[in-house]
Design a protein around this motif. Sequence first.
Motif, PDB file in Angstrom:
ATOM      1  N   GLU A 126     -12.967  29.892  17.592  1.00 11.27           N
ATOM      2  CA  GLU A 126     -12.997  29.223  18.891  1.00 11.27           C
ATOM      3  C   GLU A 126     -13.309  30.199  20.016  1.00 11.27           C
ATOM      4  O   GLU A 126     -13.983  29.845  20.990  1.00 11.27           O
ATOM      5  N   ALA A 127     -12.862  31.438  19.882  1.00 14.37           N
ATOM      6  CA  ALA A 127     -13.112  32.433  20.919  1.00 14.37           C
ATOM      7  C   ALA A 127     -14.537  32.969  20.887  1.00 14.37           C
ATOM      8  O   ALA A 127     -15.088  33.345  21.924  1.00 14.37           O
ATOM      9  N   THR A 128     -15.136  33.013  19.685  1.00 12.37           N
ATOM     10  CA  THR A 128     -16.444  33.670  19.535  1.00 12.37           C
ATOM     11  C   THR A 128     -17.596  32.718  19.267  1.00 12.37           C
ATOM     12  O   THR A 128     -18.761  33.115  19.403  1.00 12.37           O
ATOM     13  N   GLY A 129     -17.302  31.498  18.844  1.00 13.18           N
ATOM     14  CA  GLY A 129     -18.366  30.560  18.497  1.00 13.18           C
ATOM     15  C   GLY A 129     -19.029  30.852  17.166  1.00 13.18           C
ATOM     16  O   GLY A 129     -20.135  30.370  16.904  1.00 13.18           O
ATOM     17  N   MET A 130     -18.366  31.595  16.289  1.00 10.64           N
ATOM     18  CA  MET A 130     -18.956  31.978  15.014  1.00 10.64           C
ATOM     19  C   MET A 130     -18.437  31.095  13.874  1.00 10.64           C
ATOM     20  O   MET A 130     -17.392  30.461  13.981  1.00 10.64           O
ATOM     21  N   TYR A 131     -19.212  31.043  12.792  1.00  6.68           N
ATOM     22  CA  TYR A 131     -18.802  30.357  11.573  1.00  6.68           C
ATOM     23  C   TYR A 131     -17.769  31.222  10.845  1.00  6.68           C
ATOM     24  O   TYR A 131     -17.766  32.449  10.985  1.00  6.68           O
ATOM     25  N   ILE A 132     -16.922  30.580  10.037  1.00  4.63           N
ATOM     26  CA  ILE A 132     -15.830  31.329   9.408  1.00  4.63           C
ATOM     27  C   ILE A 132     -15.667  30.990   7.930  1.00  4.63           C
ATOM     28  O   ILE A 132     -16.055  29.920   7.468  1.00  4.63           O
TER      29      ILE A 132
ATOM     30  N   ILE B  52      -7.923  41.021  19.398  1.00  4.36           N
ATOM     31  CA  ILE B  52      -8.944  41.149  18.354  1.00  4.36           C
ATOM     32  C   ILE B  52     -10.223  40.427  18.785  1.00  4.36           C
ATOM     33  O   ILE B  52     -11.338  40.935  18.616  1.00  4.36           O
ATOM     34  N   ALA B  53     -10.059  39.234  19.345  1.00  5.82           N
ATOM     35  CA  ALA B  53     -11.228  38.482  19.830  1.00  5.82           C
ATOM     36  C   ALA B  53     -11.989  39.275  20.881  1.00  5.82           C
ATOM     37  O   ALA B  53     -13.238  39.260  20.905  1.00  5.82           O
ATOM     38  N   ASN B  54     -11.273  39.990  21.739  1.00 10.17           N
ATOM     39  CA  ASN B  54     -11.934  40.768  22.785  1.00 10.17           C
ATOM     40  C   ASN B  54     -12.811  41.869  22.199  1.00 10.17           C
ATOM     41  O   ASN B  54     -13.898  42.158  22.720  1.00 10.17           O
ATOM     42  N   VAL B  55     -12.346  42.484  21.117  1.00 11.34           N
ATOM     43  CA  VAL B  55     -13.154  43.517  20.456  1.00 11.34           C
ATOM     44  C   VAL B  55     -14.437  42.908  19.897  1.00 11.34           C
ATOM     45  O   VAL B  55     -15.532  43.459  20.047  1.00 11.34           O
TER      46      VAL B  55
END
Length: 260
Positions: A84-90, A49-52
């Motif tokens: 952690e994989a994308t550096g985005m807020y959640i 999913i992170a890769n997408v």
Amino acid sequence: MQRSVLVFMLCMAGASPLPAQVQGQVIKVLSYNIHHGVNNKGELDIQGIANVILATNPDLVALQEVDSATARVKKANQLQQLAEATGMYIYFGKAMALQGGGYGNGILSRYPIQESYSVELPAAGAGSEPRTAAVVTVKLPGDSLLLNFASAHLDHRENPADRLAQCGILLKHFGEHTRPVILAGDMNATPASKEITTLKSLFTDATEKLGPTWPSDKPTQKLDYVLVNNTSQWHVMSATVIEETVASDHRPVICELLLK
């Protein structure tokens, strides 16, 4: 990541042309039902999913079927793993307790999240599950404008009664908002359904021209949407169903939207 644009005579496939010299901000939105990270091989693979997400580089991501600390995902916090994989807020909008943890909707955002909350959606029918819409307010970069972004997952059963009630709650909630709203997610309803027609009394379907999204290996039904309110503020620059057949049982949809 800030995206702004001065558009001159833009005309892209699947989108209507813009007038000359329309200035605004481009927002790339991804909606994805991730099947709690279990792929079509039956493997738990949140990295898929992170890769997408990494490959499509969206600004805002609406996720459905997200697990947090459940036994079936080995107590992992899936949204934190994606952060952690994308550096985005959640933000995780828990819909129900499950296997010692929680299950619900998630949001990833490149923009700092100013406010976050969940809207409880009615689920009264036999065999129904608790449902919510996760909502965040973000401040667009270089602008004082606030934007509401929501990830929703509507009832999955054949009977549309709960979905229609859920649509009614969403319309009531977002109909009271004056700021721009993007509502994305797995609506478990096809474009011709009464549910989508009901939502379109307030929202415009930015994915209107897209084909089916489920099941991901050989999709036959469009269940996944990106919707925007106040049509005059928005221009759909592009919309695509991503041909990802393994990472989840749904295909993700992605839109580039110009907020004028």
